[in-house]
Design an enzyme around this catalytic site. Structure first.
Site, PDB file in Angstrom:
ATOM      1  N   CYS A  69       0.835  -1.211   0.000  1.00 46.49           N
ATOM      2  CA  CYS A  69       0.000   0.000   0.000  1.00 46.49           C
ATOM      3  C   CYS A  69       0.869   1.259   0.000  1.00 46.49           C
ATOM      4  CB  CYS A  69      -0.928  -0.030   1.218  1.00 46.49           C
ATOM      5  SG  CYS A  69      -1.828   1.498   1.522  1.00 46.49           S
ATOM      6  N   CYS A  72      -0.073   3.967   2.510  1.00 53.51           N
ATOM      7  CA  CYS A  72       0.273   3.537   3.874  1.00 53.51           C
ATOM      8  C   CYS A  72       1.699   3.940   4.206  1.00 53.51           C
ATOM      9  CB  CYS A  72       0.134   2.021   4.007  1.00 53.51           C
ATOM     10  SG  CYS A  72      -1.542   1.373   3.805  1.00 53.51           S
TER      11      CYS A  72
END
Length: 309
Positions: A69, A72
């Site tokens: 991600c 993230c």
């Protein structure tokens, strides 16, 4: 400013299966009474019972993330920085949704990054997706106020830093990556896509740009989707390619990687040879997003190869 309230997650989070587990210590964690501990810990399905107990003493911020991600990787350092600056007033529990499926399911993480707090065992929403540092600080301030209102005012003994000890500084983000991140913060996914594409034009082997581009394309596709509507459309049209794409995207955004791959591979198997190209291309895009060395990608690639030949 985000308004956080426990009522906002009522019915949206189910941690009941994790409440009564034996208290396996989280990596880096100790009881607040047992001495110094790190403010940032890795939480797992097995250790989360201890995290819930700690939330009765000090508010816990739960950062749900995954290695693949891109946002993230951009948001997590900001959260950690703000948490550490508070000097023990909060505990930050990091949850890898791929390695901890029960927690991902319990928090019903439809997309990541997803950040939720726990106050006395009760979940409190913070934010989903990449947000700017100022908003992170504002939401943390609201969290501390809410915790105080509920009598959760303890702090962690983080010990004294060793002489000369310094937290290593994060290397500066490349300009086009920074441009993409700023666009993501503003919700302008189209501009972020353009920035990452420019970065790849300059360096086709830029793995962070590859991952970031795949992630922001995914965010762009799912931002206006409703999970229930998408699943209903997919059930009604099992050979409707776009309907299946939508659910696969939502599954992947929520950390359900194998479900996403399985759905598209099942679809691929049922289509005629002249209909398969867009499904194969989407699978390859998602493989790149997760990472070619990931065991789930290797397994899905093997199945795709068996369907092709």
């Amino acid at each position: 400013m985000t308004d956080i309230s426990p009522a906002a997650l009522r019915g949206a989070v189910d941690l009941s299966s994790l409440r009564n587990r034996p208290a396996t210590p989280a990596a880096g964690a100790q009881s607040p009474a047992s001495g110094a501990m790190d403010i940032v810990v890795d939480a797992t399905d097995e250790s989360f019972g201890q995290i819930l107990e700690l939330s009765r003493t000090v508010p816990v911020v739960v950062d749900l993330w995954a290695e693949w991600c891109g946002p993230c990787k951009q948001l997590s350092p900001i959260i950690e920085k703000v948490a550490r600056e508070l000097g023990g007033k909060v505990l930050l529990a990091k949850v890898d949704v791929d390695a901890n499926p029960q927690l991902a399911q319990g928090f019903r993480a439809q997309s990541i990054p997803m950040v939720v707090a726990l106050i006395a065992g009760q979940p409190v929403p913070m934010f989903t997706g990449a947000v700017p540092e100022q908003q992170v600080r504002e939401v943390f301030a609201q969290l501390l106020q809410l915790a105080a209102q509920n009598g959760v005012t303890g702090s962690l003994d983080v010990g004294e830093p060793q002489q000369g000890e310094q937290t290593p500084e994060e290397p500066p983000m490349p300009p086009l990556h920074a441009e993409a991140f700023a666009a993501i913060e503003n919700g302008d996914y189209a501009a972020a896509i353009v920035a990452y594409e420019k970065a790849l034009a300059e360096n086709p082997r830029d793995e962070d740009a590859i991952a970031g581009l795949g992630q922001v394309r995914l965010l762009d596709r799912v931002q206006n989707l409703d999970l229930q509507d998408a699943r209903a459309a997919a059930a009604a049209g099992p050979l409707n390619i776009q309907a299946q794409f939508d659910v696969a995207d939502l599954d992947l955004a929520g950390g359900h990687v194998e479900d996403a791959f399985g759905r598209l591979l099942d679809l691929f198997a049922q289509l005629s040879s002249d209909e398969r190209t867009p499904v194969r291309e989407r699978l390859l895009e998602l493989f790149g997003l997760i990472g070619v060395s990931d065991p789930r990608v290797i397994s899905a690639r093997n199945r795709l190869s068996s369907l092709l030949f």
